[in-house]
Design a protein around this motif. Structure first.
Motif, PDB file in Angstrom:
ATOM      1  N   GLU A 294       0.825  -1.211   0.000  1.00 55.39           N
ATOM      2  CA  GLU A 294       0.000   0.000   0.000  1.00 55.39           C
ATOM      3  C   GLU A 294       0.857   1.257   0.000  1.00 55.39           C
ATOM      4  OE1 GLU A 294      -3.248   0.480   2.615  1.00 55.39           O
ATOM      5  OE2 GLU A 294      -4.212  -1.352   1.941  1.00 55.39           O
ATOM      6  N   GLY A 295       1.931   1.248   0.798  1.00 54.03           N
ATOM      7  CA  GLY A 295       2.821   2.402   0.842  1.00 54.03           C
ATOM      8  C   GLY A 295       3.485   2.656  -0.494  1.00 54.03           C
ATOM      9  N   LEU A 296       3.914   1.581  -1.149  1.00 51.52           N
ATOM     10  CA  LEU A 296       4.529   1.722  -2.462  1.00 51.52           C
ATOM     11  C   LEU A 296       3.518   2.250  -3.475  1.00 51.52           C
ATOM     12  CD1 LEU A 296       6.855   1.465  -4.427  1.00 51.52           C
ATOM     13  CD2 LEU A 296       6.228  -0.933  -4.731  1.00 51.52           C
TER      14      LEU A 296
ATOM     15  N   GLN B 212       1.375   6.505  -6.935  1.00 47.84           N
ATOM     16  CA  GLN B 212       0.299   7.433  -7.280  1.00 47.84           C
ATOM     17  C   GLN B 212       0.802   8.875  -7.266  1.00 47.84           C
ATOM     18  OE1 GLN B 212      -2.894   6.330  -4.646  1.00 47.84           O
ATOM     19  NE2 GLN B 212      -3.544   4.665  -5.993  1.00 47.84           N
ATOM     20  N   LEU B 213       1.693   9.191  -6.316  1.00 50.35           N
ATOM     21  CA  LEU B 213       2.278  10.531  -6.290  1.00 50.35           C
ATOM     22  C   LEU B 213       3.123  10.800  -7.533  1.00 50.35           C
ATOM     23  CD1 LEU B 213       3.348  10.820  -2.537  1.00 50.35           C
ATOM     24  CD2 LEU B 213       1.481  12.037  -3.689  1.00 50.35           C
ATOM     25  N   GLU B 214       3.648   9.717  -8.128  1.00 50.27           N
ATOM     26  CA  GLU B 214       4.455   9.826  -9.347  1.00 50.27           C
ATOM     27  C   GLU B 214       3.598   9.760 -10.613  1.00 50.27           C
ATOM     28  OE1 GLU B 214       7.726  10.360  -9.734  1.00 50.27           O
ATOM     29  OE2 GLU B 214       7.983  10.549  -7.566  1.00 50.27           O
TER      30      GLU B 214
ATOM     31  N   LYS C 155       8.929   4.364 -13.099  1.00 51.91           N
ATOM     32  CA  LYS C 155       8.655   5.064 -11.831  1.00 51.91           C
ATOM     33  C   LYS C 155       9.340   4.361 -10.660  1.00 51.91           C
ATOM     34  CE  LYS C 155       5.988   8.145 -13.696  1.00 51.91           C
ATOM     35  NZ  LYS C 155       6.388   9.510 -13.863  1.00 51.91           N
ATOM     36  N   LEU C 156       9.396   3.035 -10.693  1.00 53.88           N
ATOM     37  CA  LEU C 156      10.048   2.298  -9.608  1.00 53.88           C
ATOM     38  C   LEU C 156      11.551   2.572  -9.565  1.00 53.88           C
ATOM     39  CD1 LEU C 156       8.186  -1.132  -9.680  1.00 53.88           C
ATOM     40  CD2 LEU C 156       8.024   0.654  -7.931  1.00 53.88           C
ATOM     41  N   THR C 157      12.178   2.742 -10.730  1.00 49.16           N
ATOM     42  CA  THR C 157      13.611   3.069 -10.720  1.00 49.16           C
ATOM     43  C   THR C 157      13.836   4.409 -10.028  1.00 49.16           C
ATOM     44  OG1 THR C 157      13.573   4.116 -12.915  1.00 49.16           O
ATOM     45  CG2 THR C 157      14.178   1.767 -12.827  1.00 49.16           C
ATOM     46  N   LYS C 158      12.902   5.314 -10.189  1.00 46.86           N
ATOM     47  CA  LYS C 158      12.998   6.623  -9.533  1.00 46.86           C
ATOM     48  C   LYS C 158      12.782   6.486  -8.021  1.00 46.86           C
ATOM     49  CE  LYS C 158      11.166  11.298  -9.800  1.00 46.86           C
ATOM     50  NZ  LYS C 158      10.221  12.185 -10.468  1.00 46.86           N
ATOM     51  N   ILE C 159      11.765   5.739  -7.617  1.00 51.08           N
ATOM     52  CA  ILE C 159      11.457   5.557  -6.193  1.00 51.08           C
ATOM     53  C   ILE C 159      12.590   4.829  -5.480  1.00 51.08           C
ATOM     54  CG2 ILE C 159       9.923   4.333  -4.586  1.00 51.08           C
ATOM     55  CD1 ILE C 159       7.623   4.980  -6.606  1.00 51.08           C
TER      56      ILE C 159
END
Length: 79
Positions: A27-29, A34-36, A62-66
């Motif tokens: 959920e946190g991810l 969603q913010l991205e 987006k995951l590479t950025k997070i």
């Protein structure tokens, strides 16, 4: 519509490992995604980790950025 995949190579274990390394729940991810600008529900993300759905390239970007990682991290050990 998301496409179901045949069992082949599954990056789900790597997705789970990276998420846990960053101490994030699914959920946190999903909230961070969603913010991205990626509107992913937790149930959909769970299917990515379990290999039930192909993950979209836009989500991987987006995951590479997070995670501040390269794409190689998602494919580690799948040679």
């Amino acid at each position: 519509m998301e496409q179901k995949i045949r069992r082949d190579r599954n990056i789900g274990d790597n997705l789970r490992k990276l998420r846990k390394q960053h101490k994030l729940s699914q959920e946190g991810l999903c909230a961070k995604l969603q913010l991205e600008g990626c509107d992913i529900q937790r149930s959909t993300y769970a299917k990515y980790e379990h290999g039930e759905l192909n993950i979209r390239a836009s989500v991987l970007i987006k995951l590479t950025k997070i995670y501040n990682c390269s794409f190689d991290a998602f494919f580690e050990g799948l040679e």
